[in-house]
Design a protein around this motif. Sequence first.
Motif, PDB file in Angstrom:
ATOM      1  N   TYR A 187      34.018  33.000  -5.077  1.00 28.42           N
ATOM      2  CA  TYR A 187      32.758  33.739  -5.150  1.00 28.42           C
ATOM      3  C   TYR A 187      32.511  34.679  -3.968  1.00 28.42           C
ATOM      4  O   TYR A 187      31.577  35.471  -4.010  1.00 28.42           O
TER       5      TYR A 187
ATOM      6  N   CYS B 104      28.500  33.375   0.190  1.00 25.66           N
ATOM      7  CA  CYS B 104      27.427  32.592  -0.421  1.00 25.66           C
ATOM      8  C   CYS B 104      26.456  32.199   0.686  1.00 25.66           C
ATOM      9  O   CYS B 104      26.727  32.395   1.866  1.00 25.66           O
TER      10      CYS B 104
ATOM     11  N   THR C  74      23.194  29.682  -3.020  1.00 22.13           N
ATOM     12  CA  THR C  74      22.864  30.963  -3.660  1.00 22.13           C
ATOM     13  C   THR C  74      23.978  31.974  -3.407  1.00 22.13           C
ATOM     14  O   THR C  74      24.830  31.793  -2.541  1.00 22.13           O
ATOM     15  N   PHE C  75      23.931  33.047  -4.197  1.00 20.51           N
ATOM     16  CA  PHE C  75      24.785  34.202  -3.987  1.00 20.51           C
ATOM     17  C   PHE C  75      23.910  35.320  -3.442  1.00 20.51           C
ATOM     18  O   PHE C  75      23.088  35.871  -4.180  1.00 20.51           O
TER      19      PHE C  75
ATOM     20  N   THR D 273      23.421  27.594  -8.215  1.00 18.88           N
ATOM     21  CA  THR D 273      23.264  29.041  -8.343  1.00 18.88           C
ATOM     22  C   THR D 273      22.632  29.459  -9.666  1.00 18.88           C
ATOM     23  O   THR D 273      22.016  30.510  -9.748  1.00 18.88           O
TER      24      THR D 273
END
Length: 164
Positions: A118, A121, A142-143, A64
């Motif tokens: 998180y 994602c 990735t976010f 990320t």
Amino acid sequence: MIFIRSLVFITLFSPLFTWAGDKQPELPDHAVGEILDKFHHAAAEADGKTYFSLFHPEGVFIGTDAGERWTVTEFQGYAQPYFDQGKGWTYQPTSRHISISSDKQFAWFDELLWNDKYGQCRGSGTLVKTESGWRLMQYHLTFPIPNELAKEITEKIKAHTENK
């Protein structure tokens, strides 16, 4: 007479039916999905041996952070000490799309994942078919940023990058 008709029917049409217990041919996208599931399970179990065996030797993991582009060997050097301590990471797939090349030698995918730390994602990447099965050539975590938050988030990232 009914017995003979049934026998003739079964004899003539049985090649058109699949009987219970017959092995179905493996669908390539199913096999790719199984590799991705195994990949995530190995990470959650801190099973470095399995996790890294699913990469092609020339594979790449892209994390990320903008600086996180690792060869398999580099990523193993980073992650294996965590795995050795029993510390893995859990990303649970919630949706997945898989495409297979017409020659059935390459696959690409994108998947939405859930992580308790998180939230939502995204993982995406490519796989190549080898003599030992499908192997990851690239995995990219990735976010995904909602469009409504993009300007705020990218301004923060830009400021953070400029202050380094």
